[in-house]
Design a protein around this motif. Structure first.
Motif, mmCIF file in Angstrom:
data_model
loop_
_atom_site.group_PDB
_atom_site.id
_atom_site.type_symbol
_atom_site.label_atom_id
_atom_site.label_comp_id
_atom_site.label_asym_id
_atom_site.label_seq_id
_atom_site.Cartn_x
_atom_site.Cartn_y
_atom_site.Cartn_z
ATOM 1 N N HIS A 87 1.009 -1.092 0.113
ATOM 2 C CA HIS A 87 0.042 -0.210 -0.073
ATOM 3 C C HIS A 87 0.955 1.076 0.003
ATOM 4 C CE1 HIS A 87 -4.174 -1.269 0.083
ATOM 5 N NE2 HIS A 87 -3.941 -2.197 0.959
ATOM 6 N N GLN A 88 1.829 1.148 0.845
ATOM 7 C CA GLN A 88 2.765 2.205 0.724
ATOM 8 C C GLN A 88 3.643 2.706 -0.534
ATOM 9 O OE1 GLN A 88 3.348 4.436 3.689
ATOM 10 N NE2 GLN A 88 3.878 5.863 1.766
ATOM 11 N N GLU A 89 3.945 1.432 -1.198
ATOM 12 C CA GLU A 89 4.571 1.598 -2.564
ATOM 13 C C GLU A 89 3.447 2.192 -3.480
ATOM 14 O OE1 GLU A 89 5.940 -2.063 -3.821
ATOM 15 O OE2 GLU A 89 7.557 -2.316 -2.446
ATOM 16 N N ALA A 90 2.183 1.743 -3.373
ATOM 17 C CA ALA A 90 1.113 2.162 -4.324
ATOM 18 C C ALA A 90 0.897 3.820 -4.100
ATOM 19 C CB ALA A 90 -0.130 1.520 -3.995
ATOM 20 N N SER B 247 -5.990 13.685 -2.824
ATOM 21 C CA SER B 247 -6.908 13.223 -4.110
ATOM 22 C C SER B 247 -7.634 11.914 -3.643
ATOM 23 C CB SER B 247 -6.283 12.921 -5.323
ATOM 24 O OG SER B 247 -5.341 11.691 -4.956
ATOM 25 N N VAL B 248 -8.991 11.785 -4.315
ATOM 26 C CA VAL B 248 -9.545 10.465 -4.268
ATOM 27 C C VAL B 248 -8.740 9.239 -4.402
ATOM 28 C CG1 VAL B 248 -11.441 8.904 -5.077
ATOM 29 C CG2 VAL B 248 -11.803 11.503 -4.932
ATOM 30 N N GLN B 249 -7.863 9.241 -5.193
ATOM 31 C CA GLN B 249 -6.961 8.089 -5.515
ATOM 32 C C GLN B 249 -6.047 8.036 -4.309
ATOM 33 O OE1 GLN B 249 -7.372 10.595 -7.609
ATOM 34 N NE2 GLN B 249 -8.484 9.600 -9.405
ATOM 35 N N ALA B 250 -5.456 8.888 -3.785
ATOM 36 C CA ALA B 250 -4.462 8.748 -2.478
ATOM 37 C C ALA B 250 -5.615 8.251 -1.541
ATOM 38 C CB ALA B 250 -3.952 10.118 -2.207
ATOM 39 N N GLY B 251 -6.691 8.881 -1.496
ATOM 40 C CA GLY B 251 -7.394 8.435 -0.221
ATOM 41 C C GLY B 251 -7.753 7.014 -0.222
ATOM 42 N N ILE B 252 -7.931 6.262 -1.511
ATOM 43 C CA ILE B 252 -7.950 4.912 -1.551
ATOM 44 C C ILE B 252 -7.047 4.013 -0.944
ATOM 45 C CG2 ILE B 252 -8.122 2.808 -3.005
ATOM 46 C CD1 ILE B 252 -9.613 4.646 -5.099
ATOM 47 N N SER B 253 -5.545 4.689 -0.953
ATOM 48 C CA SER B 253 -4.497 3.819 -0.489
ATOM 49 C C SER B 253 -4.336 4.290 1.079
ATOM 50 C CB SER B 253 -3.240 4.456 -1.245
ATOM 51 O OG SER B 253 -3.044 3.811 -2.581
ATOM 52 N N TYR B 254 -4.596 5.422 1.438
ATOM 53 C CA TYR B 254 -4.712 5.695 2.771
ATOM 54 C C TYR B 254 -5.441 4.949 3.492
ATOM 55 C CZ TYR B 254 -1.628 9.847 2.432
ATOM 56 O OH TYR B 254 -0.474 10.779 2.186
#
Length: 212
Positions: free
Chosen positions: A57-60, A72-79
């Motif tokens: 997840h950190q790599e992503a 961003s929404v995309q970063a929110g998914i990974s967080y």
């Protein structure tokens, strides 16, 4: 959303206007790799390989931040996914920080079901921290719009509910379920030791107050 029975995580690639072809291709490639990392992380988390899930997840997230802002929404998914893995690993403070970032983005930009999922994740975190009143409060933040998630991480519906359609835990009253089957599954998988410890502590505190 990242509940356990969801399919692969999907993030739309973004092409920024004004970038050169090479720059656009690099960003698209980074985000495509990030999607693969996120999917692998979700599988690892489901299998209980939390350290691996955290790393992936950190790599992503690092890859996504080449193309998207931290909010961003995309970063929110990974967080959110990172928070789930950190919670599974017992790294509660770090999970708290990851979920806070996810929730800020998801409550602002949606979709609503993703925000509801993160609120329930925070509820589970608060239980693990022994903060049951706060677990209830964060789950009920979606009450006004009927946007409360079943507290069973493996709920087959992954839907949002009105509070009137859910049944709270009879002991701690801090988590809500769409069915007795979901309540039983979560009791066995996660909730039982936390709830029993909380209720025992509350009972002991009440006895001290009464005898004091």
């Amino acid at each position: 959303m990242q509940r356990a029975n969801m399919g692969p995580v999907y993030h739309q690639n973004i092409i920024h206007p004004g970038l050169s072809g090479a720059e656009t291709n690099a960003l698209v490639r980074a985000n495509t790799i990030a999607i693969s990392r996120s999917n692998a992380a979700s599988s690892a988390n489901e299998a209980g390989r939390y350290d691996e899930a955290i790393r992936l997840h950190q790599e992503a997230l690092d890859l996504k931040l080449q193309a998207y802002p931290d909010t961003s929404v995309q970063a929110g998914i990974s967080y959110n996914g990172l928070g789930e893995a950190l919670l599974g690993a017992g790294r509660l403070q770090e999970a708290d920080e990851a979920f806070a970032k996810a929730l800020t983005t998801r409550e602002r930009d949606g979709p609503a079901v993703d925000a509801a999922a993160t609120r329930d994740n925070i509820g589970a975190l608060r239980e693990a921290q022994g903060r049951f009143a706060e677990a209830k409060e964060v789950r009920l933040r979606g009450k006004g719009k009927n946007e409360i998630m079943c507290g069973n991480y493996k709920c087959p519906t992954n839907a949002m509910y009105a509070l009137s359609d859910l049944q709270g835990c009879g002991a701690c009253k801090s988590v809500f379920y769409c069915s007795k089957a979901c309540q039983k599954q979560d009791w066995i998988r996660r909730h039982k030791p936390l709830c029993k410890a909380h209720c025992a502590n509350a009972q002991a505190s009440n006895q001290q107050t009464t005898t004091g």
